[in-house]
Scaffold this motif. Structure first.
Motif, PDB file in Angstrom:
ATOM      1  N   SER A  55      -1.904   0.240  18.400  1.00  0.00           N
ATOM      2  CA  SER A  55      -1.328   1.571  18.219  1.00  0.00           C
ATOM      3  C   SER A  55      -0.155   1.475  17.256  1.00  0.00           C
ATOM      4  CB  SER A  55      -0.896   2.152  19.554  1.00  0.00           C
ATOM      5  OG  SER A  55       0.326   1.574  19.961  1.00  0.00           O
ATOM      6  N   ARG A  56      -0.038   2.456  16.428  1.00  0.00           N
ATOM      7  CA  ARG A  56       1.025   2.458  15.419  1.00  0.00           C
ATOM      8  C   ARG A  56       2.247   3.175  15.972  1.00  0.00           C
ATOM      9  NH1 ARG A  56      -1.331   3.809   9.643  1.00  0.00           N
ATOM     10  NH2 ARG A  56       0.304   2.362   9.116  1.00  0.00           N
ATOM     11  N   GLY A  57       3.381   2.585  15.700  1.00  0.00           N
ATOM     12  CA  GLY A  57       4.626   3.217  16.124  1.00  0.00           C
ATOM     13  C   GLY A  57       5.014   4.308  15.150  1.00  0.00           C
ATOM     14  N   LEU A  58       5.932   5.163  15.556  1.00  0.00           N
ATOM     15  CA  LEU A  58       6.377   6.270  14.727  1.00  0.00           C
ATOM     16  C   LEU A  58       6.998   5.763  13.421  1.00  0.00           C
ATOM     17  CD1 LEU A  58       6.283   9.271  14.936  1.00  0.00           C
ATOM     18  CD2 LEU A  58       8.557   9.265  15.947  1.00  0.00           C
ATOM     19  N   GLY A  59       7.677   4.623  13.479  1.00  0.00           N
ATOM     20  CA  GLY A  59       8.312   4.062  12.292  1.00  0.00           C
ATOM     21  C   GLY A  59       7.311   3.723  11.204  1.00  0.00           C
ATOM     22  N   ASP A  60       6.089   3.335  11.591  1.00  0.00           N
ATOM     23  CA  ASP A  60       5.066   2.957  10.614  1.00  0.00           C
ATOM     24  C   ASP A  60       4.684   4.129   9.709  1.00  0.00           C
ATOM     25  OD1 ASP A  60       5.033   0.457  11.698  1.00  0.00           O
ATOM     26  OD2 ASP A  60       3.285   0.812  12.958  1.00  0.00           O
ATOM     27  N   VAL A  61       4.747   5.330  10.247  1.00  0.00           N
ATOM     28  CA  VAL A  61       4.368   6.512   9.481  1.00  0.00           C
ATOM     29  C   VAL A  61       5.315   6.702   8.295  1.00  0.00           C
ATOM     30  CG1 VAL A  61       4.119   9.020   9.568  1.00  0.00           C
ATOM     31  CG2 VAL A  61       3.385   7.623  11.508  1.00  0.00           C
ATOM     32  N   TYR A  62       6.580   6.405   8.484  1.00  0.00           N
ATOM     33  CA  TYR A  62       7.580   6.669   7.453  1.00  0.00           C
ATOM     34  C   TYR A  62       7.628   5.574   6.393  1.00  0.00           C
ATOM     35  CZ  TYR A  62       8.933  10.329  10.631  1.00  0.00           C
ATOM     36  OH  TYR A  62       8.918  11.427  11.431  1.00  0.00           O
ATOM     37  N   LYS A  63       7.175   4.377   6.710  1.00  0.00           N
ATOM     38  CA  LYS A  63       7.192   3.276   5.730  1.00  0.00           C
ATOM     39  C   LYS A  63       6.178   3.490   4.624  1.00  0.00           C
ATOM     40  CE  LYS A  63       8.614  -0.375   8.873  1.00  0.00           C
ATOM     41  NZ  LYS A  63       8.074  -1.473   9.639  1.00  0.00           N
ATOM     42  N   ARG A  64       5.010   4.036   4.961  1.00  0.00           N
ATOM     43  CA  ARG A  64       3.942   4.283   3.996  1.00  0.00           C
ATOM     44  C   ARG A  64       3.656   3.064   3.139  1.00  0.00           C
ATOM     45  NH1 ARG A  64       3.486   9.386   0.961  1.00  0.00           N
ATOM     46  NH2 ARG A  64       1.802   8.073   0.302  1.00  0.00           N
ATOM     47  N   GLN A  65       3.501   1.943   3.789  1.00  0.00           N
ATOM     48  CA  GLN A  65       3.188   0.696   3.099  1.00  0.00           C
ATOM     49  C   GLN A  65       1.728   0.718   2.651  1.00  0.00           C
ATOM     50  OE1 GLN A  65       4.460  -2.854   5.128  1.00  0.00           O
ATOM     51  NE2 GLN A  65       2.447  -3.756   4.834  1.00  0.00           N
ATOM     52  N   PRO A  66       1.465   0.250   1.424  1.00  0.00           N
ATOM     53  CA  PRO A  66       0.072   0.208   0.961  1.00  0.00           C
ATOM     54  C   PRO A  66      -0.787  -0.644   1.898  1.00  0.00           C
ATOM     55  CG  PRO A  66       1.589  -0.291  -0.831  1.00  0.00           C
ATOM     56  CD  PRO A  66       2.394  -0.261   0.428  1.00  0.00           C
ATOM     57  N   GLN A  67      -2.016  -0.207   2.121  1.00  0.00           N
ATOM     58  CA  GLN A  67      -2.935  -0.935   2.993  1.00  0.00           C
ATOM     59  C   GLN A  67      -3.730  -1.977   2.225  1.00  0.00           C
ATOM     60  OE1 GLN A  67      -2.821  -0.408   6.428  1.00  0.00           O
ATOM     61  NE2 GLN A  67      -1.033   0.671   5.640  1.00  0.00           N
ATOM     62  N   GLN A  68      -3.715  -1.884   0.900  1.00  0.00           N
ATOM     63  CA  GLN A  68      -4.439  -2.854   0.077  1.00  0.00           C
ATOM     64  C   GLN A  68      -3.729  -3.049  -1.247  1.00  0.00           C
ATOM     65  OE1 GLN A  68      -8.210  -0.985   0.130  1.00  0.00           O
ATOM     66  NE2 GLN A  68      -7.758   0.430  -1.523  1.00  0.00           N
ATOM     67  N   PHE A  69      -4.097  -4.122  -1.927  1.00  0.00           N
ATOM     68  CA  PHE A  69      -3.542  -4.400  -3.248  1.00  0.00           C
ATOM     69  C   PHE A  69      -4.229  -3.495  -4.267  1.00  0.00           C
ATOM     70  CE2 PHE A  69      -2.799  -8.269  -0.871  1.00  0.00           C
ATOM     71  CZ  PHE A  69      -1.491  -8.575  -1.225  1.00  0.00           C
ATOM     72  N   ALA A  70      -3.484  -3.062  -5.265  1.00  0.00           N
ATOM     73  CA  ALA A  70      -4.066  -2.224  -6.320  1.00  0.00           C
ATOM     74  C   ALA A  70      -3.242  -2.368  -7.591  1.00  0.00           C
ATOM     75  CB  ALA A  70      -4.100  -0.761  -5.890  1.00  0.00           C
ATOM     76  N   LEU A  71      -3.925  -2.286  -8.728  1.00  0.00           N
ATOM     77  CA  LEU A  71      -3.274  -2.270 -10.036  1.00  0.00           C
ATOM     78  C   LEU A  71      -3.688  -0.971 -10.708  1.00  0.00           C
ATOM     79  CD1 LEU A  71      -1.655  -3.714 -12.286  1.00  0.00           C
ATOM     80  CD2 LEU A  71      -3.817  -4.698 -13.060  1.00  0.00           C
ATOM     81  N   TYR A  72      -2.714  -0.224 -11.223  1.00  0.00           N
ATOM     82  CA  TYR A  72      -2.985   1.085 -11.805  1.00  0.00           C
ATOM     83  C   TYR A  72      -2.917   1.039 -13.330  1.00  0.00           C
ATOM     84  CZ  TYR A  72      -2.332   2.471  -7.007  1.00  0.00           C
ATOM     85  OH  TYR A  72      -2.455   2.572  -5.650  1.00  0.00           O
ATOM     86  N   ASP A  73      -3.447   2.092 -13.955  1.00  0.00           N
ATOM     87  CA  ASP A  73      -3.357   2.212 -15.410  1.00  0.00           C
ATOM     88  C   ASP A  73      -1.886   2.324 -15.807  1.00  0.00           C
ATOM     89  OD1 ASP A  73      -6.104   2.196 -15.601  1.00  0.00           O
ATOM     90  OD2 ASP A  73      -6.288   4.372 -15.650  1.00  0.00           O
ATOM     91  N   ASN A  74      -1.539   1.657 -16.893  1.00  0.00           N
ATOM     92  CA  ASN A  74      -0.157   1.748 -17.381  1.00  0.00           C
ATOM     93  C   ASN A  74       0.110   3.161 -17.897  1.00  0.00           C
ATOM     94  OD1 ASN A  74      -2.004   0.875 -19.572  1.00  0.00           O
ATOM     95  ND2 ASN A  74      -0.168   1.091 -20.833  1.00  0.00           N
ATOM     96  N   TYR A  75       1.390   3.517 -17.945  1.00  0.00           N
ATOM     97  CA  TYR A  75       1.778   4.835 -18.444  1.00  0.00           C
ATOM     98  C   TYR A  75       3.061   4.710 -19.240  1.00  0.00           C
ATOM     99  CZ  TYR A  75       2.889   9.715 -18.819  1.00  0.00           C
ATOM    100  OH  TYR A  75       3.185  10.947 -19.328  1.00  0.00           O
ATOM    101  N   PRO A  76       3.162   5.283 -20.422  1.00  0.00           N
ATOM    102  CA  PRO A  76       2.034   5.917 -21.120  1.00  0.00           C
ATOM    103  C   PRO A  76       1.084   4.896 -21.743  1.00  0.00           C
ATOM    104  CG  PRO A  76       4.000   5.962 -22.502  1.00  0.00           C
ATOM    105  CD  PRO A  76       4.408   5.359 -21.180  1.00  0.00           C
ATOM    106  N   ASN A  77      -0.098   5.355 -22.094  1.00  0.00           N
ATOM    107  CA  ASN A  77      -1.095   4.531 -22.760  1.00  0.00           C
ATOM    108  C   ASN A  77      -1.943   5.433 -23.645  1.00  0.00           C
ATOM    109  OD1 ASN A  77      -2.594   2.261 -23.431  1.00  0.00           O
ATOM    110  ND2 ASN A  77      -3.974   2.459 -21.700  1.00  0.00           N
ATOM    111  N   PRO A  78      -1.937   5.258 -24.967  1.00  0.00           N
ATOM    112  CA  PRO A  78      -1.213   4.258 -25.753  1.00  0.00           C
ATOM    113  C   PRO A  78       0.306   4.445 -25.639  1.00  0.00           C
ATOM    114  CG  PRO A  78      -2.782   5.481 -27.136  1.00  0.00           C
ATOM    115  CD  PRO A  78      -2.768   6.115 -25.802  1.00  0.00           C
ATOM    116  N   PHE A  79       1.037   3.389 -26.029  1.00  0.00           N
ATOM    117  CA  PHE A  79       2.487   3.434 -25.882  1.00  0.00           C
ATOM    118  C   PHE A  79       3.209   2.854 -27.085  1.00  0.00           C
ATOM    119  CE2 PHE A  79       1.356  -0.778 -24.507  1.00  0.00           C
ATOM    120  CZ  PHE A  79       2.433  -1.572 -24.869  1.00  0.00           C
TER     121      PHE A  79
END
Length: 104
Positions: A1-25
């Motif tokens: 069970s998740r505690g109330l504090g876990d809701v506020y942390k919003r820690q990513p559940q998985q690793f991810a790499l996003y598109d750079n911004y801006p692109n082109p730059f």
């Protein structure tokens, strides 16, 4: 069970790499990524033929939403030529690569 504090942390559940911004730059771009657990993270930029240009980050990072800025310079502080560059994130067993375009 998740505690109330876990809701506020919003820690990513998985690793991810996003598109750079801006692109082109020009002159700089932001690379954003998610870290799901404390782990050694390596963010490296390569040129179009696979030569390492610069290691942007190499160290332990805590879980969370992270980002790093690349200013279009190599490991010696020299401006790199316009063109296509690849950035790679290696975090634990997670590896992801993306393309970006530097304009002059």
């Amino acid at each position: 069970s998740r505690g109330l504090g876990d809701v506020y942390k919003r820690q990513p559940q998985q690793f991810a790499l996003y598109d750079n911004y801006p692109n082109p730059f020009n002159p700089s771009t932001r690379l954003s990524y998610d870290i799901a657990e404390q782990v050694r993270v390596n963010i490296t930029i390569f040129d179009a033929v696979g030569r390492e240009v610069i290691k942007l980050f190499d160290g332990i990072q805590n879980p969370g939403f992270q980002n790093v800025v690349w200013n279009g310079k190599d490991q010696f502080g020299q401006n790199v030529p316009a063109g296509i560059y690849i950035y790679r994130m290696n975090a634990g067993g997670f590896i992801s690569t993306k393309k970006m375009v530097l304009l002059k």
